[in-house]
Design a protein around this motif. Structure first.
Motif, PDB file in Angstrom:
ATOM      1  N   UNK A  41       8.704   4.850   0.469  1.00  0.00           N
ATOM      2  CA  UNK A  41       7.772   4.391  -0.564  1.00  0.00           C
ATOM      3  C   UNK A  41       6.325   4.661  -0.159  1.00  0.00           C
ATOM      4  N   UNK A  42       6.105   4.813   1.154  1.00  0.00           N
ATOM      5  CA  UNK A  42       4.752   5.127   1.616  1.00  0.00           C
ATOM      6  C   UNK A  42       4.501   6.625   1.673  1.00  0.00           C
ATOM      7  N   UNK A  43       5.422   7.422   1.169  1.00  0.00           N
ATOM      8  CA  UNK A  43       5.207   8.865   1.045  1.00  0.00           C
ATOM      9  C   UNK A  43       5.186   9.295  -0.425  1.00  0.00           C
TER      10      UNK A  43
ATOM     11  N   UNK B  80       0.861  -1.182   0.000  1.00  0.00           N
ATOM     12  CA  UNK B  80       0.000   0.000   0.000  1.00  0.00           C
ATOM     13  C   UNK B  80       0.896   1.230   0.000  1.00  0.00           C
ATOM     14  N   UNK B  81       0.968   1.888  -1.135  1.00  0.00           N
ATOM     15  CA  UNK B  81       1.827   3.074  -1.190  1.00  0.00           C
ATOM     16  C   UNK B  81       1.057   4.336  -0.824  1.00  0.00           C
ATOM     17  N   UNK B  82      -0.210   4.183  -0.512  1.00  0.00           N
ATOM     18  CA  UNK B  82      -1.000   5.354  -0.097  1.00  0.00           C
ATOM     19  C   UNK B  82      -1.697   5.129   1.236  1.00  0.00           C
ATOM     20  N   UNK B  83      -0.936   4.744   2.269  1.00  0.00           N
ATOM     21  CA  UNK B  83      -1.617   4.544   3.551  1.00  0.00           C
ATOM     22  C   UNK B  83      -2.102   5.885   4.111  1.00  0.00           C
TER      23      UNK B  83
ATOM     24  N   UNK C 230       4.407   8.124  -3.220  1.00  0.00           N
ATOM     25  CA  UNK C 230       3.232   7.914  -4.075  1.00  0.00           C
ATOM     26  C   UNK C 230       1.943   8.152  -3.294  1.00  0.00           C
ATOM     27  N   UNK C 231       2.056   8.666  -2.087  1.00  0.00           N
ATOM     28  CA  UNK C 231       0.913   8.675  -1.177  1.00  0.00           C
ATOM     29  C   UNK C 231      -0.102   9.753  -1.541  1.00  0.00           C
ATOM     30  N   UNK C 232      -1.254   9.296  -1.982  1.00  0.00           N
ATOM     31  CA  UNK C 232      -2.280  10.258  -2.405  1.00  0.00           C
ATOM     32  C   UNK C 232      -2.952  10.955  -1.241  1.00  0.00           C
ATOM     33  N   UNK C 233      -2.680  10.478  -0.040  1.00  0.00           N
ATOM     34  CA  UNK C 233      -3.199  11.197   1.122  1.00  0.00           C
ATOM     35  C   UNK C 233      -2.322  12.372   1.512  1.00  0.00           C
ATOM     36  N   UNK C 234      -1.191  12.483   0.856  1.00  0.00           N
ATOM     37  CA  UNK C 234      -0.310  13.620   1.134  1.00  0.00           C
ATOM     38  C   UNK C 234      -0.445  14.628   0.009  1.00  0.00           C
TER      39      UNK C 234
ATOM     40  N   UNK D 186       3.262  18.176  -2.979  1.00  0.00           N
ATOM     41  CA  UNK D 186       4.611  18.669  -2.643  1.00  0.00           C
ATOM     42  C   UNK D 186       5.267  17.868  -1.515  1.00  0.00           C
ATOM     43  N   UNK D 187       4.445  17.150  -0.764  1.00  0.00           N
ATOM     44  CA  UNK D 187       5.001  16.350   0.324  1.00  0.00           C
ATOM     45  C   UNK D 187       5.351  14.937  -0.107  1.00  0.00           C
TER      46      UNK D 187
ATOM     47  N   UNK E 213       7.661  13.233  -1.063  1.00  0.00           N
ATOM     48  CA  UNK E 213       9.104  13.034  -1.138  1.00  0.00           C
ATOM     49  C   UNK E 213       9.515  12.424   0.191  1.00  0.00           C
TER      50      UNK E 213
ATOM     51  N   UNK F 130       5.032  23.826   6.160  1.00  0.00           N
ATOM     52  CA  UNK F 130       5.625  24.462   4.964  1.00  0.00           C
ATOM     53  C   UNK F 130       5.281  25.935   4.824  1.00  0.00           C
TER      54      UNK F 130
END
Ligand SMILES: Nc1nc2c(c(=O)[nH]1)N[C@H]1C(S)=C(S)[C@@H](COP(=O)(O)OP(=O)(O)OC[C@H]3O[C@@H](n4cnc5c(=O)[nH]c(N)nc54)[C@H](O)[C@@H]3O)O[C@H]1N2
Ligand SMILES: Nc1nc2c(c(=O)[nH]1)N[C@H]1C(S)=C(S)[C@@H](COP(=O)(O)OP(=O)(O)OC[C@H]3O[C@@H](n4cnc5c(=O)[nH]c(N)nc54)[C@H](O)[C@@H]3O)O[C@H]1N2
Ligand code: SF4
Ligand code: SF4
Ligand code: SF4
Ligand code: SF4
Ligand code: SF4
Ligand SMILES: [Mo]
Lengths: 919, 245, 289
Positions: B146-148, A8-11, B150-154, B157-158, B160, A47
């Motif tokens: 890897x959990x950042x 899961x790359x979008x946890x 591609x993370x669509x919850x972020x 710009x984050x 990375x 930021x």
């Protein structure tokens, strides 16, 4: 081939983000606190925040370990055994507050000065100062006196602003940046972000520092100067620039007091010549006649002689053109070859003058003269404690500002820029107040800027009015007080005895005191009667620090994620050169212990004591808590702790209290910025647009344009007094010191040193630790859980040191036995260690055998708070009282391998259980 | 499968600028903080308040002294984490298939559910980039977040790595080295980015940007005096200076 | 490298066990009935105890079955397969010897080959690690095999052969030390080359990354005192080769028994050194080897 696992790359990252302000140090970065099931799960930088723009330092990113540290205090404590024995009992808040009131009330009614209230690196000094003023004691200050008052005062008296965090290089435009004596500074992240920008552009960075680590490690060029000699180096650079005529004459003529005239002779000798209206004036080059210093179109003549009185410029040039300041004359003392000084001067001149820049932005100066563009000189400097924590630091800071001034690089594009509410002339600051009357508030704010001997805080009999002897002849410009003298003076009863020591957030029983071992004795010393020499000690800390064991009453504070705070423009705000800014903290999690925010406790105490501004007419508390105060307190009409969302929510700077203000700040990420108009961005002290904006935004009540002070009249007044002139006369034993130190032009004198000790001993801030309080952090203490004494190659080989060895390091004050390590990138005659890594056994909820307490050590045992010789003269800068930490000189000898540093103190009794596992 | 992919579409990695790194350790705790609550088991600490604390970190910053043959000694800070090697020796040694290199972006990961904690991959890695977590008994390593990334919850710009986002000096850069136009490829080309121990044949993706040459001032440059002050005196100097306005 | 007792025990015992199984398989000893049961049992026992011991150093031993999956790339996985194959393929011959089933010897030969392959795979786990130069050499599998054959020969009561092998082992061990001592230097890696900073000047450690300990330091950076090592090498050589060779001259089971114990102790010492003296290149980053 088996397939690659699917991950899961979008946890989901967290349930909620709350934006507040970091307080793992005083830099005040914005943070996003992530919460999962109501608990802090992750902290990252905000930021949008002006200070850190998303980044965090090592401490900030491990804040989660601070909030869950086992060392957190859990409930109010009252001492039940002997002081220092650690015998405490938990009491309720009501009991604690009543006990405190029972000690304080009689003092307020009879002798308010017997309560001394001193605070550490908190960020609510405008609030704590206001409280002390309401109480009526003259004895209030924060940590600035032992920190960097030289830097602050040297700057305010010269350019109306300082290094420290009150200004910064024009990171976008500067081409040459020179850093004097900085390991980390308060502006931790801004400096790092700035350096990163320079590095990305390939701009040049030069580090002047005996030690090459951190910022100095990435510097393109390193000058490993001998400690305490920066002033000499800087004045030598000024010498070279003057000899070559490479000075910015127009800048000097228009924006500094260089064209003012100095009285050549008579009883006013050395003061600035005034006209009949008591105004200084210049000679206009167009007419050759006197003209107002701020007259429209006036072209001040730097070379004028008027009735035998010469300009400041001529005095200055004459002094520094002297061969005494030639590189060849200073090289040996500075430990820097003359050729390198010449080369540095040439580089400064080349970048400042041959590579000058210009911004296409018109502006109008205070004289009403219009300027089509903003020219700039892309050379910038920054300095901190490396020059400030010496007994010649005030004059050295002045010298550095003078260097910037002759290059014309302060408040210009590419140079050094101040952050609102600075620039602000010395005259716009208050003078010190100290008159205390039982049952009454103090006559005014405690701390301020002395204009002449008449402002000193002296009693009728000429003795110091304050317990720390601030604003006395010993250190007239002690704008931040002298916290390091508080305990020694209270113990010695010099200038008088006090009853209650009220301390907040300062580890005075360990790393923040000079001469720590002695201070521990002073804290527990008893009279023949058995009473303590310092009768009562009330202390607020959030953690089981070394100081806790030495208090009689502990008021346990919350951690930074559990309380309201206000980072105010009345104090040390979060401004940038292009915007004034302030911010808040708010409870993003609830405390799980019986602790209370100290500021709210202070308001409660104030109300119980019936202090006027803290109670309503009916005697009930005026403020519910600190949050209520932040929003509703009015300092001056329309001016409160926060500048944003005032009045109906749209007013900036000035406006009525807005009940919605706190919510608006939280909504806005915890901060507010008031942006400086573009035409006001540079030349602020002289820029009419800036002055108007500053008035509108509440920094002053009317425009305050001013000239930079190359020649300091307040200093000359003290020097005159020392020469026997004027009605106010210093004690004889201080005359020589005052004559030398209060020179109206920057000078260098050798820092205080004792014979027989030839090696300089320094400390540096580690970037990943905040003083003593980082060691309780499970992550940080793995990075830096012990310290070594770093020894340069020369001493290493002379002494035949080997890896694993210890050394006996002695000063005139005592000795320590500590582990050594070799370092080549170090001044030949300097040793150093990281500051405050050494811990007392069992403090901070650590194991007795923790490396911090086993091999870790403090340098402080070697540093005396007094200079040798008769009288109790503080080991401080004679101008400001700045603690001279870095004047320390030592002797070193090899003792071979050992397992424990000395002095090895007994474990401190625990007030919280030892930490086991991480939360 | 622990056979390495023949090629990967992307070669994601870090460019670390040694000319800029001040050794502040921010990336160390940023990494610890993110990964303590992110991918896989937490990064545990043993005896965190004890006499001998020890914990799992995926990124550590060393500090070296460098003494040029002639010239002043230098201090150089040196962050060390997984280099996401193209020919990663840590992958094929893994008996369980837990260790693998992603075909799409080249990230080297450990599937903790399959890891038996034999430690062999850590032995195989020459760079010390793998640490066995003492509490979970599984191998931990830099995941390149890897959990950042591609993370669509972020917010975009984050996306990375935590260490890159947090580095105060901007000394860490993240990107695709397979794309010659990416920021990291260009930086590496401009600044002479290098791989660590290339002779071991691991073909690291990460690049280190070397420190710029230091202490290069020209000692020869001296400001020419305006005139001989000794001969003309202060008055002469003053005239000369002011005549310049 | 950290000399983990479980791994040392594993490799020594299972090495000897597989060696013994090989001799039994190849039919060097002709045993029947309960004596066969005992000897095959000893071989199986040593091999299995060793394998079992090796799971102690796993973080998650209950997942050990997964180690079978990567035989195409991983020597550890191959070892898992090889040892199971050995244990299985020796079974018919063992049963046959015990129960007098008279299966053809080729079954035993298959088992014996499997046993030697197993020892080889074990050795390859270390040999393949480029990051440990001392191990990364063909002498490593040779050493493992010689140990297995020598230990096996002693256990199998092949006194003459065992004495010969002791001599061979002595030579191999000396070669191992000789070659091993130069391996790191041949790699020509220094702190300067490992960091790439050597082009600027001489690189030394100023400060360690963390003052606290960590897995790498415990696992990869184990510094044995030099004097210590020399002494231990002597002990290992004498106990693993010389003394057993002499003891084997004693008549009867006692000589062989003592020789076996002695050899195994020597092998344990040698194996301890095999780890303790092996330097991982990551040590360079810590200024240690
Ligand atoms: N040798 C040497 N000594 C030095 C220096 C040096 O350079 N060399 N530097 C000096 C300087 S500049 C300074 S500023 C001082 C700093 O010295 P201190 O001001 O004593 O610094 P800290 O160790 O940070 O201690 C502050 C105390 O505040 C407590 N604290 C932390 N957070 C909170 C909170 O939220 N609420 C409350 N109530 N308490 C809290 C901590 O537990 C700790 O006990 O050290 C000085 N000492
Ligand atoms: N991470 C972290 N950040 C902090 C703090 C912390 O404890 N940790 N503390 C905060 C506080 S209270 C303060 S006051 C600031 C202080 O921040 P800094 O001003 O950076 O203070 P120090 O770390 O004391 O560093 C002083 C530097 O001056 C150098 N130095 C000493 N003597 C001389 C000299 O004669 N000439 C020159 N050119 N250099 C000299 C030393 O080598 C050292 O590098 O940092 C603040 N920020
Ligand atoms: S510099 Fe670090 S500790 Fe200080 S406020 Fe910023 S993030 Fe927090
Ligand atoms: S955060 Fe950046 S500057 Fe700090 S140690 Fe890491 S790479 Fe270096
Ligand atoms: S750095 Fe080590 S762990 Fe990372 S891919 Fe390369 S060999 Fe594997
Ligand atoms: S420790 Fe885990 S990932 Fe590493 S080789 Fe063993 S099973 Fe594979
Ligand atoms: S990329 Fe992520 S996992 Fe890797 S070092 Fe950086 S923060 Fe840690
Ligand atoms: Mo400070």
């Amino acid at each position: 081939m088996t397939v690659q696992p699917k991950i899961d790359t979008s946890p989901a990252v967290s349930d909620e983000i709350r934006k507040t302000t970091c307080y793992m140090c005083a830099c005040r970065c914005g943070i996003n606190v992530h919460l999962k099931s109501g608990k802090v799960s992750y902290i990252e930088g905000n930021r949008d925040h002006p200070i850190n723009k998303g980044v965090l330092c090592a401490k900030g990113a491990s804040g989660i370990m601070q909030v869950t540290a086992p060392s957190r205090l859990r409930a109010p404590l009252r001492r039940v055994g002997p002081r220092g024995s650690g015998a405490f009992e938990e009491i309720s808040w009501d009991e604690a507050l009543e006990l405190a009131v029972s000690w304080m009330k009689p003092l307020r009614e009879t002798a308010p000065e017997k309560l001394a209230f001193f605070t550490g690196r908190d960020q609510s000094q405008s609030f704590t100062g206001w409280w002390a003023q309401a109480f009526g004691t003259p004895n209030y200050a924060a940590h600035g006196g032992f920190c960097s008052v030289n830097m602050a005062a040297g700057g305010i008296y010269t350019i109306g602003g300082a290094f420290w965090e009150f200004g910064q290089p024009d990171w976008e435009r500067t081409k040459l940046f020179i850093l004097f004596g900085v390991a980390e500074d308060h502006d931790s992240n801004p400096i790092k972000i700035g350096l990163g920008k320079l590095k990305a552009r390939g701009a040049r960075v030069i580090g002047v520092n005996p030690i090459r680590t951190g910022y100095n490690a990435v510097a393109d060029d390193w000058l490993g100067i001998t400690p305490g000699t920066d002033g000499l180096l800087i004045l030598s650079l000024i010498h070279c620039l003057l000899v070559a005529g490479k000075v910015d004459l127009e800048y000097l003529a228009k924006f500094t007091n260089a064209p003012l005239l100095v009285v050549e002779d008579g009883p006013e000798k050395g003061l600035i010549l005034k006209n009949a209206e008591s105004q200084p004036f210049v000679i206009d080059r167009r007419t050759g006649a006197p003209a107002p210093w701020d007259g429209k179109g006036v072209q001040p003549d730097l070379g004028a002689v008027y009735q035998g009185n010469r300009t400041v410029f001529q005095h200055m040039a004459e002094r520094y053109l002297s061969p005494d300041y030639a590189p060849e004359a200073v090289a040996d003392r500075c430990g820097i070859p003359a050729a390198r000084i010449h080369a540095l001067a040439a580089e400064l001149a080349r970048v400042a003058f041959d590579e000058a820049i210009e911004i296409n932005q018109s502006w109008t100066d205070f004289r009403g003269d219009f300027h089509a563009t903003m020219p700039g000189r892309p050379v910038s400097f920054h300095a901190m404690r490396g020059i400030s924590a010496h007994s010649n630091g005030f004059q050295t800071a002045r010298a550095l500002h003078l260097l910037q001034i002759v290059l014309g690089t302060v408040e210009v594009p590419g140079g050094y820029r101040l952050k609102p509410p600075y620039p602000k002339p010395m005259e716009a600051h208050p003078t010190p107040h100290f008159v205390s009357v039982p049952g009454k508030p103090l006559s005014g704010p405690h701390l301020g800027y002395v204009r002449g001997p008449e402002n000193l805080a002296l009693k009728e009999d000429g003795s110091p009015a304050r317990i720390d002897k601030a604003f006395s002849w010993e250190n007239p410009f002690s704008a931040h007080g002298l916290m390091h003298m508080l305990i020694p003076n209270a113990h010695a009863g010099d200038p008088y005895r006090i009853d209650t020591l009220f301390l907040y957030m300062a580890n005075m029983a360990w790393n923040s005191s000079m001469n720590t071992s002695k201070v521990l004795e002073m804290l527990t010393d008893q009279e023949d009667s058995g009473a303590y020499v310092i009768p009562r000690i009330i202390y607020s800390d959030a953690y089981a620090s070394e100081m806790v064991a030495y208090a009689d009453l502990i008021l346990p504070d919350t951690t930074y994620l559990e309380r309201h705070d206000c980072i105010s423009l009345l104090d040390r705000p979060i401004s940038e050169p292009d915007a004034a800014g302030d911010s808040i903290r708010w409870p993003v999690v609830e405390p799980d212990r019986d602790v209370r925010p100290f500021q709210s406790v202070l308001l409660d105490l104030g109300a119980r004591l019936g202090l006027a501004p803290m109670v309503k007419e009916d005697g009930s508390p005026r403020y519910r808590d600190y949050a209520d105060y932040i929003v509703n307190h009015i300092r001056r009409p329309g001016v409160g702790p926060l500048i944003g969302f005032r009045g109906d929510g749209t007013a900036e700077g000035r406006g009525d209290a807005n009940p919605d203000q706190m919510a608006r700040y939280i909504e806005n990420g915890g901060f507010y910025q008031a942006h400086v108009p573009q035409e006001a961005a540079f030349y602020k002290p002289w820029n009419a647009a800036y002055q108007d904006w500053a008035v509108a935004t509440s920094f002053y009540e009317s425009p305050q344009p001013y000239l930079f002070s190359i020649w300091s009249e307040p200093m000359r007044k003290f020097q005159m007094a020392a020469e026997g002139l004027g009605p106010y006369q210093p004690p004889d034993h201080l005359r020589a010191q005052l004559k030398q130190a209060m020179d109206p032009l920057p000078i260098w004198y050798s820092p205080y040193a004792e014979d027989g000790f030839s090696v300089h001993a320094l400390t540096q801030r580690p970037m990943d630790m905040y003083h003593s309080w980082g060691s309780q952090n499970a992550w940080l203490r793995q990075i830096r859980g012990t310290n070594f004494l770093y020894v340069p190659t020369k001493i290493w080989t002379e002494q035949g040191f080997r890896e694993g060895d210890y050394a006996r390091v002695s000063s005139s004050n005592g000795e320590i036995v500590v582990p050594v390590a070799h370092m080549a990138a170090l001044n030949d005659n300097t040793v150093w260690t990281w500051n405050a890594i050494g811990k007392r056994k069992a403090a901070w909820a650590l194991d007795d055998g923790a490396s911090e307490a086993q091999t870790g050590f403090l340098m402080n045992h070697l540093i005396s708070e007094l200079k040798a010789g008769p009288g109790r003269v503080a080991n401080s800068d004679p101008v400001t009282g700045q603690a001279a930490w870095f004047d320390l000189r030592v002797k070193i000898e090899r003792v071979g391998p050992k397992a424990q540093s000395e002095p090895a103190f007994a474990p401190i009794p625990r007030v919280v259980p030892q930490g086991r596992d991480r939360a | 499968m622990t056979c390495l992919p023949v090629t990967t579409q992307k070669k994601l990695g870090l460019a670390i600028d040694l000319d800029t790194c001040v050794g502040c350790q921010a990336c160390v705790t940023a990494c610890k903080g993110w990964n303590d609550q992110g991918y896989g088991a937490p990064l545990s600490d043993q005896s965190p308040y004890g006499a001998e604390p020890s914990g799992t970190f995926l990124n550590r910053v060393h500090s070296y002294a460098v003494q040029p043959i002639d010239g002043l000694a230098q201090t150089i800070n040196f962050p060390r984490s997984c280099l996401h090697c193209e020919d990663a020796p840590c992958v094929p040694v893994c008996p369980t298939g837990a260790s693998y290199k992603r075909a799409e972006d080249g990230i080297v990961l450990v599937n903790e559910d399959a890891c038996i904690g034999c430690g062999l991959c850590a032995w195989a890695c020459p760079y010390g980039a793998r640490e066995m977590d003492a509490a979970a008994g599984v191998m931990k390593k830099c995941t390149l977040c890897v959990d950042r990334i591609y993370n669509e919850n972020l917010p975009e710009e984050d996306r990375e790595p935590a260490c890159v986002r947090g580095c105060p000096t901007g000394a860490r850069h993240f990107g695709d080295f397979a794309d010659p136009d990416s920021k990291v490829s260009r930086l590496s080309a401009e600044r002479g980015g290098y791989a660590l121990m290339p002779d071991l044949g691991t073909k690291p993706v990460n690049r280190y940007l070397p420190p710029r040459k230091k202490d290069q001032r020209s000692e020869a440059s001296v400001l020419a005096p305006l005139l001989d002050i000794r001969a003309s005196g202060f008055a002469g100097w003053l005239d000369r200076v002011l005549g310049k306005i | 490298m950290h000399p983990a007792p479980s791994v040392i025990l594993f490799s020594v015992l299972s090495g000897a066990g597989f060696g013994l199984l090989a001799y039994l398989g190849f039919g060097f000893v002709h045993l029947y009935g309960w004596l066969a049961f005992l000897w095959w049992g000893l071989g199986y026992g040593l091999a299995i105890i060793g394998l079992f011991a090796s799971t102690f150093h796993l973080g998650n031993p209950w997942r050990a079955w997964r180690a079978f999956s990567q035989w195409r790339s991983s020597w550890l996985s191959r070892e898992a397969w090889a040892s199971v194959a050995t244990l299985l393929s020796c079974a018919p011959m063992a049963l046959s010897d015990w129960l007098s089933l008279d299966l053809p010897r080729s079954f035993g030969v298959l088992g014996g080959v499997c046993a030697l392959i197993t020892v080889f795979t074990t050795a390859m786990i270390y040999t393949q690690i480029k990051a440990v130069p001392r191990w990364h050499h063909w002498i490593t599998p040779l050493m493992f095999l010689t140990f297995a054959l020598t230990g096996g020969a002693i256990l199998a009561g092949q006194n003459g052969l065992a004495q010969l092998l002791c001599g061979l082992l002595l030579g191999v061990m000396l070669a191992v030390y000789r070659i091993g001592d130069g391996q790191f230097a041949r790699r020509a890696q220094t702190l300067g080359s490992a960091t790439g900073l050597g082009v600027i000047g001489e690189v030394t450690v100023f400060e360690q990354a963390h003052t606290a300990g960590n897995y790498l330091l415990r696992e990869m950076i184990y510094v044995v005192g030099r004097r210590h090592a020399v002494k231990l090498r002597g002990i290992a050589l004498v106990l693993a080769t010389g003394v057993p060779a002499v003891l084997l001259l004693l008549p009867g089971i006692w000589g062989a028994g003592l020789a076996a114990v002695c050899h195994l102790i020597g092998a344990l010492a040698a194996r301890w050194l095999f780890f303790a003296e092996a330097e991982h290149v990551v040590g360079l980053y810590y200024g240690k080897r």
